[in-house]
Structure formats: structure tokens, C-alpha cells
Scaffold this active site. Structure first.
Site, short mmCIF file in Angstrom:
data_model
loop_
_atom_site.label_atom_id
_atom_site.label_comp_id
_atom_site.label_asym_id
_atom_site.label_seq_id
_atom_site.Cartn_x
_atom_site.Cartn_y
_atom_site.Cartn_z
N HIS A 148 -8.29 -1.44 0.03
CA HIS A 148 -7.26 -2.44 -0.27
C HIS A 148 -8.01 -3.70 -0.65
O HIS A 148 -8.95 -4.08 0.05
CB HIS A 148 -6.42 -2.79 0.95
CG HIS A 148 -5.78 -1.64 1.65
ND1 HIS A 148 -4.42 -1.57 1.81
CD2 HIS A 148 -6.29 -0.55 2.26
CE1 HIS A 148 -4.13 -0.48 2.50
NE2 HIS A 148 -5.25 0.16 2.79
N LYS A 173 -12.17 -4.83 7.69
CA LYS A 173 -11.99 -5.62 6.48
C LYS A 173 -13.05 -6.69 6.35
O LYS A 173 -13.70 -7.06 7.33
CB LYS A 173 -10.61 -6.27 6.48
CG LYS A 173 -10.39 -7.29 7.59
CD LYS A 173 -8.99 -7.91 7.50
CE LYS A 173 -8.77 -8.86 8.66
NZ LYS A 173 -7.41 -9.41 8.70
N GLN A 216 1.18 -10.92 -3.65
CA GLN A 216 -0.24 -10.60 -3.52
C GLN A 216 -0.79 -10.15 -4.86
O GLN A 216 -0.11 -9.45 -5.59
CB GLN A 216 -0.41 -9.44 -2.53
CG GLN A 216 -0.13 -9.82 -1.11
CD GLN A 216 -0.40 -8.66 -0.16
OE1 GLN A 216 0.06 -7.56 -0.41
NE2 GLN A 216 -1.13 -8.91 0.90
N ASP A 251 -2.62 -7.74 -5.48
CA ASP A 251 -3.08 -6.61 -4.70
C ASP A 251 -3.68 -5.52 -5.59
O ASP A 251 -3.35 -5.44 -6.77
CB ASP A 251 -1.85 -6.02 -3.97
CG ASP A 251 -2.22 -5.42 -2.63
OD1 ASP A 251 -3.43 -5.31 -2.35
OD2 ASP A 251 -1.30 -5.05 -1.90
N ARG A 280 7.18 -11.07 4.99
CA ARG A 280 6.75 -10.88 6.38
C ARG A 280 7.47 -11.93 7.22
O ARG A 280 7.46 -13.11 6.89
CB ARG A 280 5.23 -11.09 6.52
CG ARG A 280 4.47 -10.07 5.73
CD ARG A 280 2.97 -10.22 5.91
NE ARG A 280 2.28 -9.30 5.01
CZ ARG A 280 0.97 -9.25 4.86
NH1 ARG A 280 0.20 -10.06 5.56
NH2 ARG A 280 0.43 -8.39 4.03
N HIS A 309 -5.36 -1.26 -5.06
CA HIS A 309 -5.84 -0.19 -4.19
C HIS A 309 -6.77 0.69 -5.00
O HIS A 309 -6.43 1.10 -6.10
CB HIS A 309 -4.66 0.59 -3.62
CG HIS A 309 -3.78 -0.28 -2.77
ND1 HIS A 309 -2.69 -0.95 -3.27
CD2 HIS A 309 -3.89 -0.65 -1.47
CE1 HIS A 309 -2.15 -1.67 -2.31
NE2 HIS A 309 -2.85 -1.51 -1.20
N CYS A 324 0.79 -1.24 0.00
CA CYS A 324 0.00 0.00 0.00
C CYS A 324 0.82 1.29 0.00
O CYS A 324 0.52 2.18 -0.80
CB CYS A 324 -1.04 0.00 1.11
SG CYS A 324 -0.77 -1.14 2.45
#
Length: 637
Positions: free
Chosen positions: A513, A467, A383, A385, A365, A387, A336
Site C-alpha cells: 500500500h 509500514k 488519498q 493511493d 473515517r 496498491h 484497499c
RNA sequence: GCUCCUAUAGUUAAAUGGUAUAACGUGUCCAUGGUAAGGAUAAAUUUCAAGUUCGAUUCUUGAUGGGAGCACCA
């Protein structure tokens, strides 16, 4: 003179107080034999509970979920009893019923071994054979506390202290020698349990589930109404083991792990092909949905992570790195902040919103070592991902669009059964409460609008916003959490994102997200288990294998293989010196969906004979028509 | 991270206080084949570090990885 109404609408009249056993007896001898527990006006009670007023009663047997639950609960008690008989000095703590069985947590210095489990099982069997009677007593709090303290059961005493004063404290005696604090209800005697149980494993578990507390020993068991159900359960476990993606990943040569980088995947060619196919597919879907794909750095200066709040709230999970000149960078654990930096380039207008930016971002991570589990829990993952920068008014609508996209994609990949989990503000968070109020209500509204089944998880949101998580059910009924959608009123402001609104004033956008697979790595693990390695043709990493019947037909086989590859499918040709049976077995075990056999017949008629995985039917078709029909199968509609 | 279990050819397993065995796979040779294993032969192995011991792959301790849970979580 109680009048008892039964579920079938009939009523029974009794002259005086009556127990469940007497009611069952009055209904039928066979029900008396099978009766395990009853409900009195909807409340579960022991069968020997005495009823003195009119009420409705339902008697449960092992065929009812209520009956099965009490069997498991009693099995847990009998296990604790057996353990304390065999290992004096062991303290009991809690022993609840769980899915498929039960567990009981014990405090004991020595550890339980696999052999101990067998001994415990044997003792349980003996207690069941003795058919010891169950007796319920209600005790005073103080008496109970001092009693359990006196007999050295300090955990039980602690449990009593945490039970609200208003609640009755019941003690269940099983036979004359053993008793336990328990809410109940329980079976009338140990013989009712039957023998369809098995102690499955022993492991550590923290007292009260808190990792600051001491660790207890937990013994797990599975318990069923009859032997057949137990066997079915054990078979289901075996089936799941056969599908284990770690095993199949090795067998199918998809990926491996190694000591040098625990929790990071070494993708082999076939696994990586699968990975890339999923990305290609997502790209196609996201293009249509109006996403703009970007890519951002994996290593970013620590100041950015300080500003975003990640170092403070997520720091324990982050890798940092120091350069030779002593600068500190962090390896991104999320995409992000990088995405916001891209958004911040150039002035944005309200007309640009909603702006959807996607990124196949690889994040790292530092997960606790004990959490690692094949592809399902790794330390480095990609990911899918994205946004979405939007205004407050657009949140609900955008969330709905995302949800529909997710459902469509899951369906293409073979998952039709999806439920939602909604999580609200956690304790560790950034942002003011009124901002959270707004974010939570906008997201919850979207959840409701999907009309999907959902559950609420209190306090489990991300540190920057609430979320929803998308949970899908696989081919053998297991649930997997994959996608996520989060509403974020915090990060854009922290990192200076803004757009110019209609009135010419700069405003901070809201950011959504979202990730659909969540982690490509994890999703591939789920796919492997769902399909037991037998992927649908379009995502299969090795779609076809051409097998010449003998060397004589090698040239034709090579030509067929080339043509297949030219039509956009994957293909190899097996020119090894083995016979046909051998090759068919080998490539079937490798789970290749289509085998193409080429011999004299095929050369003469410019055809191929195909054999589909798990079928021994031979289908002969012209090479051209094979190419045409299978190219069509090579993409999802 | 915590508790328990565990570590042997490429893979799956077996065995032992005196350096290890099998199957599959791999290489080579023979067999040239029509829908789930044709035959012969060869090469290849004890996670790492300390300790006990004349001698450790085996016993002890530690590290690391893996597994089952717990806690954490995509």
C-alpha cells in the site's frame, strides 16, 4: 588525589575530593559564574557533586544544549514549587523537559486559569530572586513511599513504586520548604535559571498518558538561556500563526468548514483548482511510473469489511449506513479492499506482476472530534493511493522504486528534506507472526537501502502490515508526516487474491500500500503553511491578474487575459472601478504571483508590464514573449 | 472521546441586564487613474435550546461548532 581531564586536553590536579564548582573556579571566575551543570565521565552531575577519583569533566553553560536542558528542568521544578505555595493541596506528578521548554502535570480540583499562570510566573520570579539553594539527598524506597503518602502526594508514591529497585532514589530540595523526587541533575540554586521563561498554556493530560486514567492539569512553559532567545522563540510562534492554513484558507478563499459536516472540507473554486492541479501532476508522474489508475465504490456491503478485518480492527473509525430495506453498508475508510476486488477480476499471471493500481479514492473515517484540525486532520479525505501486487522477491525492489518516486515528487513541490519512520507490528493485528517476520524484514531492508535517515517506531504499524512513513521538513523547520508505504501479507489472502505462478500453481500475491501525499487535503494544508500561501507559479490556483489602468484599456486587458488562458494558464481581468494602486494592493494581498498592467504604452507596443509578487520592479515584455516564457514555467520539468 | 477556553455583520474586532459599534469588504454615486488603500453614501450582525428575570446578546445550564492540549492518527 583526583586528576581531572578537561575537554581541551589539559588536566588539573587536586589534593582532595573536588566539586564541579571548585573545578570551574580553578579554570576561570567567569566560567564559575556561567557554569550550570557538568558531566563526569560522560554522566551529567550536579556541580556540587564531589569527585574523588580521576575522571574527565566537562562543564556546561547556557550555551550548551545540556545547560539549556537543565535550565528548563529547574524552571519546571520552580514552577511546581510556586504552584504548591500558591495553591496548597495541589499534588505534583511529573514535569519533564520538552522541545522549547517544559511542562508539569498537577492534580488539583479547581482549574488553573490564565490569571493563575500570571500569578505563578510572578511567584517563580520571586523564588528565582531569592536564589534558593538546591540540595540532593538519597532516600530509602520505603521511607520515600511513606513520606510522599504522608504528605498526600499519592502520584509521587506511585512513581516511586514503578522505579526499578536497583535505581537510587534522589530527592532534590529547593530551599528549605520544597522538595521533589527527581533523577536530576539540577542547578546549584534557583538564581541560575534566569528570567527567560514564560508559562504558555494550561490543558488537560491523562495520568501516565493513558486515557483510562484520570485527567490532570498540565501547565506548559517555554524556557531559554536569555531574553533574546525567548523573544526569538515567541516570534517564531507568531510567524507560524501567520502561516496557519485555516487562516490563509479563509483569507485566500480556498475552502471552508461548517457545522453540518465537521471535519469535511467545502472546497471553493480556488482551493479545488489547487487540488486538481496536484492530482493532474500526480497522474502524470504515475503514468510514467507504470501505474494503472482505477476507481472503486465508496459504499460497500458490510460483509466485505468483515472479511477484510476492517470492521473488527478499524470499526470504531468507520461510518456505516443502513438502507431503507435494512441492509448495512460501510463507507470506505480505506481503498484497499476495493482495489483487491479489481485485481481479482480475471486470472492473473506472475507475468503481470508487479501490478501497480492507483486510485484517487475518497475515504471517510470517523475521527474523534478532538482530533480534527483544519485540513490537517479531517474525516473525509482523498488519498493518492496505490496498491502494488507483487511477489515476495520483488518487495524490496518495489519499495525502493516507490521511495524514489516519493522523493522526486516532494522535491518538485519544494520539499528536499525527508526522513523515514519505520513501524513494526502493533498489538491489534491480523496474520500470523511468521508472516509478520517476513514482511518486517523485507520492508526494513528497503528502508536501509534508501540510505535516508530513519527512526523505528515500535508497535505502530497498520493492522495488516508494517509500514514506513515519510516525514518532510517545511520552510520554517517543522516536520510533517505525509506519505506511507506498507507491506501487506494479509489482506490479499483474506480477500482471495491470487496469481498463477511459473509452476502453474495459484499463489497469493503480496500487496504494497502506498500514498505519497497521504491525504490531498492534508498535503494542501502543509503546502499552504510551507509557502505561507505564496505558491510557486505552476501550482498557484490564480496565476495571473490583468489590470487595465483605466476603462479605456479594458478591451486590450480582456484580450490579454484570453490569450493567457488559451496558453493554459489561469487569468482574470480586474475591470472594477478602482485605481491602480488599489488593485495592486488588493491582488498582492491575494497572493497572485503575476500582475499584468495594461495602459497606453502596452497597447501601443503589444506588450504587458508585469509585476511579480513581493517585488516592485516593473518588467515590460512583448505579450508573445510573456506567453512563451510563462507557459514554460507552468509545468515542472 | 477527555480537560480547559471560546462563539457578536461576509471578515476582524468593540460594547451592554432595556435588541448593538468600528474598520475592512459588499452595493450605489462621484472621481478615470502608471505600481501596495481617492471621496461620498447605503444595506448588513448577537450559534441553538432551556432556565433566572418585567425584560437576556449579556447571567446559569445543556447542546452544537471552533481553539489549545491529552488520547487517537494520514
Amino acid at each position: 588525589m583526583p586528576i581531572i581531564s578537561l575537554p581541551d586536553g589539559k588536566t588539573l590536579n587536586f589534593q582532595k575530593e573536588v566539586t564541579g564548582l571548585e573545578i570551574a573556579d580553578k579554570i576561570s571566575k567567569s566560567l564559575l559564574k556561567q557554569a550550570l551543570i557538568m558531566s563526569v565521565d560522560g554522566q551529567l552531575k550536579d556541580l556540587y557533586f564531589s569527585i574523588d577519583k580521576d575522571c574527565s569533566v566537562k562543564i556546561f553553560t547556557s550555551k550548551d544544549p545540556e545547560g539549556l536542558e537543565v535550565i528548563r528542568h529547574d524552571t519546571a521544578h520552580i514552577m511546581a514549587m510556586a504552584v504548591q505555595e500558591l495553591y496548597p493541596g495541589t499534588q505534583v506528578t511529573i514535569g519533564p523537559v520538552i522541545k522549547n521548554g517544559f511542562y508539569y502535570d498537577f492534580a488539583r480540583k479547581e482549574t488553573f486559569t490564565e490569571d493563575d499562570l500570571k500569578k505563578i510566573e510572578k511567584r517563580m520570579s520571586e523564588i528565582i530572586d531569592k536564589d534558593v539553594k538546591t540540595r540532593r539527598e538519597v532516600w530509602e524506597r520505603d521511607k520515600a513511599i511513606s513520606h510522599f503518602k504522608k504528605i498526600g502526594e499519592k502520584y509521587k508514591a506511585e512513581i516511586i513504586k514503578s522505579i526499578p529497585e536497583s535505581e537510587e532514589l534522589s530527592i532534590y530540595h529547593h530551599g528549605d520548604t520544597w522538595h521533589d523526587l527527581c533523577r536530576g541533575p539540577h542547578l546549584v540554586s534557583s538564581g541560575k535559571i534566569g528570567k527567560a521563561f514564560k508559562l504558555t498554556k494550561v490543558s488537560g493530560a491523562y495520568w501516565r498518558g493513558d486515557s483510562n486514567n484520570e485527567m490532570l492539569q498540565r501547565i506548559y512553559g517555554t524556557g531559554w538561556a536569555n531574553q533574546k532567545d525567548l523573544e526569538d522563540h515567541l516570534n517564531r510562534i507568531e510567524e507560524a500563526e501567520k502561516r496557519d492554513h485555516r487562516k490563509l484558507g479563509k483569507e485566500m478563499d480556498l475552502f471552508h468548514f461548517r457545522e453540518e459536516s465537521p471535519g469535511s472540507v467545502f472546497w471553493h473554486e480556488k482551493g479545488w483548482t489547487l487540488f486538481q492541479k496536484l492530482i493532474d501532476y500526480m497522474r502524470m508522474k504515475q503514468n510514467i511510473a507504470g501505474y494503472k489508475e482505477i476507481n472503486t465504490p465508496e459504499v460497500l456491503d458490510r460483509s466485505l469489511w468483515e472479511k477484510s478485518g476492517h470492521l473488527e480492527k478499524f470499526g470504531e473509525n468507520m461510518y456505516t449506513t443502513t438502507t431503507p430495506d435494512e441492509k448495512i453498508f460501510a463507507v470506505k475508510p480505506m481503498n484497499c479492499p476495493g482495489c483487491i476486488e479489481v485485481f481479482n477480476q480475471g486470472l492473473k499471471s506472475y507475468k503481470d506482476l508487479p501490478l501497480k493500481m492507483s486510485e484517487f479514492g475518497k475515504v471517510h473515517r470517523y475521527e474523534p472530534s478532538g482530533a480534527l484540525h483544519g485540513l490537517l486532520r479531517v474525516r473525509a479525505f482523498t488519498q493518492d493511493d496505490a496498491h502494488i501486487f507483487c511477489t515476495e522477491d520483488q518487495i524490496t525492489q518495489e519499495c525502493l522504486i516507490v521511495t524514489n518516486l516519493i522523493l522526486e515528487i516532494y522535491k518538485d513541490l519544494g520539499f528536499e528534506n525527508v526522513i523515514l519512520k519505520y513501524s513494526d507490528r502493533p498489538e491489534l493485528r491480523v496474520g500470523d507472526d511468521d508472516v509478520w517476520d517476513k514482511a518486517e524484514s523485507a520492508l526494513l531492508e528497503a528502508v536501509k537501502a534508501t540510505k535516508l535517515e530513519y527512526s523505528i517506531n515500535k508497535g505502530e504499524g497498520a493492522f495488516y502490515g508494517p509500514k514506513i512513513e515519510f516525514v518532510l521538513r517545511d520552510a520554517i523547520g517543522r516536520d510533517w508526516q505525509c506519505g506511507t508505504l506498507q507491506v501487506d501479507f494479509n489482506l490479499p489472502g483474506r480477500l482471495g487474491a491470487s496469481y498463477v505462478d511459473r509452476d502453474g500453481v495459484k499463489k497469493v500475491p503480496v500487496m504494497l500500500h502506498r500514498a505519497l501525499f497521504g491525504s490531498l487535503e492534508r498535503f494542501i494544508g502543509i503546502l499552504i503553511e510551507n509557502y505561507a500561501g505564496k505558491f510557486p507559479f505552476w501550482i498557484s490556483p490564480s496565476q495571473t491578474m490583468v489590470i487595465p489602468i483605466s476603462e479605456e484599456f479594458n478591451d486590450y486587458a480582456i484580450k490579454v487575459c484570453e490569450k493567457i488562458k488559451n496558453s493554459g494558464m489561469s487569468s482574470s481581468v480586474d475591470l472594477k472601478n478602482n485605481n491602480l494602486n488599489y488593485k495592486i494592493r488588493e491582488h498582492s494581498l491575494a497572493k497572485i504571483p503575476i500582475l499584468l498592467i495594461c495602459g497606453k504604452k502596452e497597447v501601443d507596443s503589444k506588450s504587458v508590464t508585469i509585476r511579480r509578487l513581493d517585488s516592485n520592479k516593473q518588467e515590460n515584455m512583448k505579450l508573445d514573449s510573456f506567453l512563451k516564457s510563462f507557459s514554460a514555467l507552468n509545468k515542472v520539468s
